[in-house]
Design a protein around this motif. Sequence first.
Motif: not given
Length: 459
Positions: A56-59, A282-288
């Motif tokens: 998810n963070a990568a997307t 934070p990076l993964a959450c922000a992406g979603i």
Amino acid sequence: MTSQKTEQDTNPLGIKPVGVLLAEFAIPSIIAMLVSALYNIVDQFFIGHYVGMLGNAATNVAFPLTMSCTAISLMCGIGGAANFNLNMGRGNKDKAAKYAGNAILMMLVIGVMLCLFTKIFLKPLMITFGATDQTLQFSLTYTGITSFGFPFLIFTTGGSNLVRADGSPRFSMLCTLTGAVVNTALDALFMIWFDLGIQGAAWATVIGQVVSALLVAVYLKRFKTVPLKRECFRPKAACWGNIARLGMSPCINQIAMMVVQIVLNNVLTFYGKQSAYGGEIPLACAGIISKVGMMFFSIVIGISQGMQPIVSFNYGAKQYARVIEAVWKSIACATVISMIAFLCFQIFPRQIIGLFGQESEEYFQFAERYFRIYMFFTFANQFQPIVANMYTSIGKAAAGAFMSLTRQILFLMPLLVILPKFFGLDGAMYAAPIADFVAFFIAGTMLLRETRLLKRAEC
């Protein structure tokens, strides 16, 4: 003069009730934009469940390039459609056809250029966009594959605006919907059945985009209102310039969102490492949350795009009362949607985040707080994009471009840089609602001013 009068008297854009027209054009446009946003949401769902948080963070790291595709497609598509409808309203059919042909050519040329640029500079781009050591390889794999689809994504999104401008909003919706269905089915097939991981999600996206682009191409060969002959596709500098000029407002808005996303990714990674959450949460959450926010924003953009042919045609035909009616009815519809989205984001943040995979309690605590604060002014976020597109639709490119810059570049980006220096991760969260409020105030002021000017012109 006779041809102009005839066009005003017979074209539905000039005679049908505005509310009926807005429903006819906006509903398919909303569905098309929602379906387009679903490309990212569906990938996020499958990646969250079958790859995990790092996927998810990568997307999220790859997301700025998707935004750049949308920016290009809106510049060419809305710029081409606005010029097309303005000239149709004035009775200049030959000129309108040339704008449609040149807009299509622009999409194809720029789409191929972006694909090649991404291939050449893939790793530096991913690092610049905020990839960490743990997410870099996932980002390279996902973006390396999805970049093949950039020309098709640009052609589909941009071409759909021309299909709507030609009076076929339902077919425009069908093009995007078909690609999304293909993408969803292949996501399940590639990731669950064949266990291809993040590569499967990427290839599913590309194939869905190719299918949508083929449908748009089939329609453009049978354009209804004017025939698109071979000479319409001959590049003309004046056409490209005017298309870019009227398409600059939505393009700038998307580019601004892309730049902010890059800055935000880096801010969250940097200050996240200094917090208890680390850089990846934070990076993964922000992406979603960004992609969920795009679902709401897609509805607003869909209303705005549905408004565009009505406003452009009637402004060209000097029927200013219909222009005012279309703009304010669009604002009213978007306000209802914005209030519903606001309530969902404030009441159900954990449930929404939980759709994209189960992680640690720490992950959900950050996600809930980020969701509620960062998206707080959702109920007022409809004004800025609709007002910006109104200016584009009536040919006032400079005002539209300024309006597009307000929220993202003039306010949000400086706040993202300054506030975290004093408040850490909290500063990044509170930057958004502050920027949203100021942008709302400016958009409302400019809308009231333009409404007064149009009323005077009508008299």
